[in-house]
Design an enzyme around this catalytic site. Structure first.
Site, PDB file in Angstrom:
ATOM      1  N   VAL A 217       1.010  -0.867  -0.075  1.00 26.47           N
ATOM      2  CA  VAL A 217       0.235  -0.090   0.105  1.00 26.47           C
ATOM      3  C   VAL A 217       0.995   1.174   0.018  1.00 26.47           C
ATOM      4  CG1 VAL A 217      -1.991  -0.995   1.139  1.00 26.47           C
ATOM      5  CG2 VAL A 217      -0.121  -0.017   2.697  1.00 26.47           C
ATOM      6  N   SER A 218       0.360   2.244  -0.453  1.00 25.15           N
ATOM      7  CA  SER A 218       1.232   3.393  -0.699  1.00 25.15           C
ATOM      8  C   SER A 218       1.345   4.234   0.635  1.00 25.15           C
ATOM      9  CB  SER A 218       0.569   4.531  -1.693  1.00 25.15           C
ATOM     10  OG  SER A 218       0.296   3.737  -2.937  1.00 25.15           O
TER      11      SER A 218
END
Length: 175
Positions: A9-10
């Site tokens: 995930v970012s």
């Protein structure tokens, strides 16, 4: 042969649950799932690097979608080659059955996989560019509305010069 999963995930405030559920559905042991909470702009990610060191010929790496691997067109292509050619592991992209290197290892299958990989890599990087553009537009609009970013400005205390002198003489320490 070992089976691994890679989840990305970012940012730390994003939730990786939907990717973990996909890994569970693929029967990947929890200890073999590597998770990074970091941008996909490059592959300088601690868990990804650890995963690469673990992968051996014949192993299988599962990812939910190609943009979870990364968002840089050339780097995705390079990393795909490293995993499949240099290491000799297979890659399965759960959301894109055409990107399963375990099947159709003939010339046509490889050709189709390469085309799909290039297309999806382009889309992943293009989305990253679009995200940055939307972010810049949002920041500009907020500034235009008078929103201030960053820490609030604090007034300098009246005894600031005295405090600095004491700090330089090592009479006091910083916070």
């Amino acid at each position: 042969m070992a089976v691994y999963g890679y989840v990305r995930v970012s940012s730390t405030d994003q939730n990786e649950d939907r990717q973990i559920i996909s890994m569970d559905s693929a029967h990947i042991p929890k200890k073999n799932i590597f998770i990074d909470k970091q941008s996909g702009k490059d592959f300088n990610r601690p868990s990804y690097k650890k995963l690469l060191r673990k992968l051996k010929p014949g192993d299988i790496l599962y990812i939910k979608s190609i943009d979870r691997l990364g968002r840089n067109y050339e780097e995705i292509q390079t990393q795909w080659r490293v995993i499949t050619k240099e290491i000799g592991a297979d890659v399965v992209v759960i959301d894109m059955p055409l990107l399963d290197t375990r099947r159709d290892k003939n010339l046509l299958g490889t050709f189709i996989s390469d085309i799909v990989l290039q297309l999806l890599s382009f889309v992943a990087e293009n989305e990253r560019v679009n995200i940055r553009q939307r972010q810049a537009e949002g920041i500009a609009a907020a500034k235009k509305r008078g929103v201030r970013f960053g820490r609030p400005i604090k007034d300098i205390p009246d005894n600031f010069d005295d405090v600095v002198r004491k700090w330089k003489r090592h009479e006091i320490t910083g916070p």
